[in-house]
Each structure stands twice: as C-alpha cells, then as structure tokens.
Design an enzyme around this catalytic site. Structure first.
Site, mmCIF file in Angstrom:
data_model
loop_
_atom_site.group_PDB
_atom_site.id
_atom_site.type_symbol
_atom_site.label_atom_id
_atom_site.label_comp_id
_atom_site.label_asym_id
_atom_site.label_seq_id
_atom_site.Cartn_x
_atom_site.Cartn_y
_atom_site.Cartn_z
ATOM 1 N N ASN A 2 45.579 116.673 -12.925
ATOM 2 C CA ASN A 2 44.597 115.850 -12.219
ATOM 3 C C ASN A 2 45.116 115.504 -10.833
ATOM 4 O O ASN A 2 46.232 115.884 -10.471
ATOM 5 C CB ASN A 2 44.244 114.597 -13.036
ATOM 6 C CG ASN A 2 45.458 113.729 -13.291
ATOM 7 O OD1 ASN A 2 46.041 113.186 -12.367
ATOM 8 N ND2 ASN A 2 45.862 113.622 -14.556
ATOM 9 N N ASP B 181 43.207 113.024 -20.966
ATOM 10 C CA ASP B 181 42.551 112.617 -22.211
ATOM 11 C C ASP B 181 42.630 113.718 -23.266
ATOM 12 O O ASP B 181 42.595 113.438 -24.451
ATOM 13 C CB ASP B 181 41.085 112.257 -21.938
ATOM 14 C CG ASP B 181 40.989 110.978 -21.114
ATOM 15 O OD1 ASP B 181 41.834 110.094 -21.320
ATOM 16 O OD2 ASP B 181 40.098 110.878 -20.252
ATOM 17 N N LYS C 77 52.303 134.318 -20.941
ATOM 18 C CA LYS C 77 51.257 134.217 -19.921
ATOM 19 C C LYS C 77 49.982 134.928 -20.390
ATOM 20 O O LYS C 77 50.042 136.075 -20.831
ATOM 21 C CB LYS C 77 51.777 134.834 -18.625
ATOM 22 C CG LYS C 77 50.852 134.643 -17.471
ATOM 23 C CD LYS C 77 51.398 135.249 -16.199
ATOM 24 C CE LYS C 77 50.331 135.234 -15.128
ATOM 25 N NZ LYS C 77 50.719 136.035 -13.976
ATOM 26 N N PHE D 296 44.831 100.488 -15.797
ATOM 27 C CA PHE D 296 44.032 100.900 -14.645
ATOM 28 C C PHE D 296 42.751 101.550 -15.141
ATOM 29 O O PHE D 296 42.752 102.164 -16.209
ATOM 30 C CB PHE D 296 44.806 101.911 -13.786
ATOM 31 C CG PHE D 296 45.674 101.245 -12.758
ATOM 32 C CD1 PHE D 296 46.829 100.590 -13.138
ATOM 33 C CD2 PHE D 296 45.324 101.267 -11.415
ATOM 34 C CE1 PHE D 296 47.623 99.958 -12.202
ATOM 35 C CE2 PHE D 296 46.114 100.633 -10.469
ATOM 36 C CZ PHE D 296 47.264 99.983 -10.863
ATOM 37 N N LYS E 228 41.611 97.928 -25.214
ATOM 38 C CA LYS E 228 43.046 98.218 -25.170
ATOM 39 C C LYS E 228 43.892 96.948 -25.254
ATOM 40 O O LYS E 228 45.108 97.010 -25.110
ATOM 41 C CB LYS E 228 43.375 99.025 -23.914
ATOM 42 C CG LYS E 228 42.566 100.323 -23.836
ATOM 43 C CD LYS E 228 43.008 101.272 -22.747
ATOM 44 C CE LYS E 228 42.012 102.425 -22.655
ATOM 45 N NZ LYS E 228 42.536 103.620 -22.027
HETATM 46 O O1 C5P Z 1 40.340 105.137 -20.925
HETATM 47 P P1 C5P Z 1 40.933 105.466 -19.624
HETATM 48 O O2 C5P Z 1 41.676 106.773 -19.614
HETATM 49 O O3 C5P Z 1 40.037 105.377 -18.446
HETATM 50 O O4 C5P Z 1 41.997 104.277 -19.414
HETATM 51 C C1 C5P Z 1 42.834 104.193 -18.320
HETATM 52 C C2 C5P Z 1 44.050 103.411 -18.652
HETATM 53 O O5 C5P Z 1 44.578 103.832 -19.906
HETATM 54 C C3 C5P Z 1 45.140 103.668 -17.645
HETATM 55 O O6 C5P Z 1 45.907 102.487 -17.537
HETATM 56 C C4 C5P Z 1 45.907 104.816 -18.275
HETATM 57 O O7 C5P Z 1 47.251 104.834 -17.823
HETATM 58 C C5 C5P Z 1 45.809 104.518 -19.754
HETATM 59 N N1 C5P Z 1 45.736 105.720 -20.615
HETATM 60 C C6 C5P Z 1 46.684 105.934 -21.590
HETATM 61 N N2 C5P Z 1 46.606 107.022 -22.420
HETATM 62 C C7 C5P Z 1 45.608 107.891 -22.323
HETATM 63 C C8 C5P Z 1 44.619 107.687 -21.352
HETATM 64 C C9 C5P Z 1 44.711 106.595 -20.506
HETATM 65 O O8 C5P Z 1 47.614 105.135 -21.707
HETATM 66 N N3 C5P Z 1 45.554 108.939 -23.138
#
Ligand code: C5P
Length: 409
Positions: free
Chosen positions: A208, A278, A288, A322, A340
C-alpha cells in the site's frame, strides 16, 4: 502551562549568559519555580546575585560551597528539577556532557540526573561546526537530549554565522513545548508504522501507499517526551529515529502481529499507525509465477486485525488507532474506536489535499470514547505526532492518579 513546574537552569560560560536572566524571569512569571546553577566561567559574565534576585532562590556555583542550602547539592538539584535547561551551552559543556565528565557542580548535577535535558548551544561558528562539537551534539541527541539549534547572525566575537543563542522568548517557547508534550519518562510506548507487504511469490507483493512518516514522527515525539520507544515498522524508506529502545523491521501483517504481541504486556501504550494489509495471499508461490495465462487469480484470506486483538487483551494500556478513510470519515472511525476498544482514534480523509499517505502534512480529527471530537487544521506530521503523544501522556498521567496502587501514596 508552567504553573509550579520546577525548572533548573544551568548557565555555562558564554557571553550570551546575560540573555538567560530574561529567560529565568519569563519562566518565573509563567509560574515556574526556577533555580539556577552556574559554572565558574559563567560568573565572569554575570553575577549569581542577579539570578538570585530574579528567581528568589539561591544560585549555585561551587560544588562544596553552598552546603547551607542543600545537603548534597548536585543530587538535590537534580531531584528538584522537572526539566533542566542549559543556556548558553558552551562547546566545553557539550564535550563534558557527552562524555560523562563531572568536574564542577553543573556537570555533576547533569550526570546525577535522569531528568529531561534541553540545551541551547551558543558559541563561535567555527567552534560550533567543528566536527568534535558536532559529534558531541550527535551523542547527546542520540541519548534523547533536546537541542535548540543556535540562530545565525552577528556574534560577539565580531564574525557573522551560526552560533547565536536564540532569543529568550524562543527559549521559553521551547520549554513550554516540552511541558505541553507531556512527560513520558519511565513510560514504554510501542508504535507501529509503514505498510505491511504480502508476498505473491518471491519477487512480488501486495502493498500500500503508506510512507511510514506519521508513525516515525510519533516514535520521535514519544522519545523526545522521554519515553522508551519500540518502533515496529513495515515497509518504509525512512531512517529510524536514533533514540529508540527497540527497532524491528517486519514485512507481513503476520510478522507485525507476532512482533507486537511479543512486546504488548510490557508497554504502557500502543499507537498503531501502520497500514496493515487486510488480506494476504492464501498460498504464495514458492517460485516466481510465469506469465503463461491471460488472467491470474489470487486467492486472498483475511489477516488478523492486530489492533482489535490488542483491544481484547488490553489491561491498563492506552490504545490508539488510525482510520485512513476516503468517505464518511468520522462515522467509520467512530465505529472502529468502539469495535477495537481504543482510547482514541486518529481519523483522516486520505483523499484530501495535504493529508494521508506520502505527504509531510496531515488533516486529522481525534475521536475519543464518549464521542468527543477534536478537529485539527492542516499541520505537519511532526506537529500532529506531538499532539497525539501529548494526549497519550495525559491519559497515562490520569491513569496513574486514579489507579488503586496509588491510593495510599
Ligand atoms: O479497520 P481498519 O484497517 O481501517 O483499522 C485501522 C487501524 O487498525 C489502524 O490503527 C491499523 O494500524 C489497525 N489495523 C490492525 N490490523 C489490521 C488492520 C488494521 O492492527 N489487520
């Protein structure tokens, strides 16, 4: 801001010592308790009596001369201070402080202190730029000492260049900024930054646009506020700040999860600014992938949500997340805050100009449990990092005051 703060000013032997009288006076007027210690050389430029009149307290010079005021002066002065300001700081002082030399009251006090130190070097330009001085400054900065850069201009020695002591108002502003950032000494803060990368095969990945800048600035701000900082970073081109306790570089979300969980029990707060993928590729190819077919389908599986897991495990830790969104920013962020189990969430619209990934500025809102929202204007990620760290410090401070362990103290 400075009400009842205990500030110890160390004056070393530079011509700019006279300007520090005004610094002491301004700090006192802002409500601080100010004490002054001086080197013998400083007394050639200004009398201890002047500082005594301004601060209402004895000014200390001699290692063994002021026993009437303090039992063991250097230890008592170090204990008194919430912070120590050295202004002007000579090249000689920087050399001694960098190498632990303690041959007078001032340098002995510094060595006997674990309090935050702010120094304002002032000297001839060549002395300042001399590699020895620069090296000493680097050593001090790497130990978390805050350095106020000298200003450029006409110097007392008749030359023009870098080395002037900043104006008293500027020095006082730096002191106020230090207290505004909160004092995190003795606290351990875990920060995550950058983006995770999820392997497709040995040469390709899904990633990303996170640069890591926000998280690196947070790590720096927390270290500047005196915390022991653990920075766990995904992909980022940035140099890590040099005053971290632990720096761990990871690639995937699973690696980041393992690194975070390893430290979680021992930390006071987690600021999770990493852009964690995600989804990951279910079966990354061992070799490869060749471009044999016209289409290629990758099966993705969900990554664990690290922050949500921390929210479930959390005991006394302050948890900050965040939310980088492209629409319904406050709405989505508020939901994540609850889901969370966070103390607050920093939300931003990554599509807004001057915000989001890769920029040096951000436009953010902080949403707390209970729904209070603070909307910040566009500001540098450095400033936003300071605001976030300041709020974490306040929450940790409030925790301490109300924790059952402190009831009988
Ligand atoms: O749900 P979302 O990905 O938007 O949430 C963002 C927050 O959750 C950020 O603080 C990110 O670092 C954390 N996060 C995490 N693990 C994931 C996805 C996001 O800790 N798999």
């Amino acid at each position: 801001m400075l009400d009842k703060k205990n500030i110890l000013i160390g004056v070393t032997g530079g011509i700019a010592a006279y300007k520090v009288v005004e610094v002491a006076s301004r700090l006192k007027k802002s409500g601080a308790n100010v004490r002054v210690m001086m080197t013998l050389a400083a007394t050639e430029f200004i009398s201890p009596r002047t500082f005594e009149e301004i601060t209402g307290n004895a000014a200390f010079v001699e290692m063994f001369g002021d026993a009437a005021h303090f039992h063991v002066a250097h230890v008592a002065l170090a204990d008194f201070a919430d912070m120590i300001l050295i202004a002007p700081a000579t090249a000689n002082f920087l050399a001694k402080a960098a190498h632990g030399i303690a041959d007078d009251l001032l340098t002995t006090t510094i060595l006997a202190s674990d309090k935050p130190l702010l120094i304002a070097p002032s000297m001839n330009t060549k002395m300042f730029l001399n590699p020895a001085t620069q090296e000493n400054l680097k050593i001090l900065k790497s130990r978390g000492v805050k350095v106020l850069e000298p200003a450029s201009g006409e110097l007392a020695c008749g030359t023009v260049g870098k080395g002037r002591l900043p104006e008293p108002a500027e020095i006082c502003a730096a002191v106020e900024k230090f207290f505004a950032a909160g004092n995190l000494s003795g606290k351990k803060i875990l920060v995550t930054a950058g983006g995770t990368v999820e392997a497709i095969d040995p040469v390709r990945y899904i990633g990303n646009r996170s640069s890591g800048r926000m998280g690196y600035e947070i790590a720096k701000a927390a270290a500047n506020a005196g915390a022991e900082v653990i920075l766990i970073s995904g992909k980022s081109e940035l140099e890590p700040p040099n005053d971290l306790k632990i720096f761990v570089k990871v690639e995937s979300a699973l690696e980041m999860r393992a690194a975070v969980l390893k430290e979680f029990d021992s930390v006071d707060a987690v600021i999770m600014s990493a852009a964690v993928a995600d989804y990951r590729v279910k079966n990354p190819a061992a070799q490869k992938i060749k471009k044999s077919s016209d289409t290629l389908t990758l099966e993705l599986v969900k990554n664990p949500d690290i922050l949500k897991e921390l929210g479930g495990l959390k005991k006394n830790q302050v948890l900050v997340g965040f939310a980088a969104e492209t629409q319904n920013v406050l709405d989505y962020a508020s939901k994540k805050l609850v889901e969370k189990n966070l103390d607050f969430i920093v939300a931003n619209d990554v599509t807004a100009a001057g915000a989001g990934f890769g920029t040096s500025t951000n436009i953010a809102s902080i949403i707390r449990r209970g729904g209070q929202v603070e909307n910040f204007p566009k500001m540098s990620k450095t400033e936003l990092a300071e605001k976030i760290v300041e709020r974490v410090a306040k929450l940790l401070d409030a925790d301490k005051k109300f924790s059952p362990a402190n009831v009988n103290q």
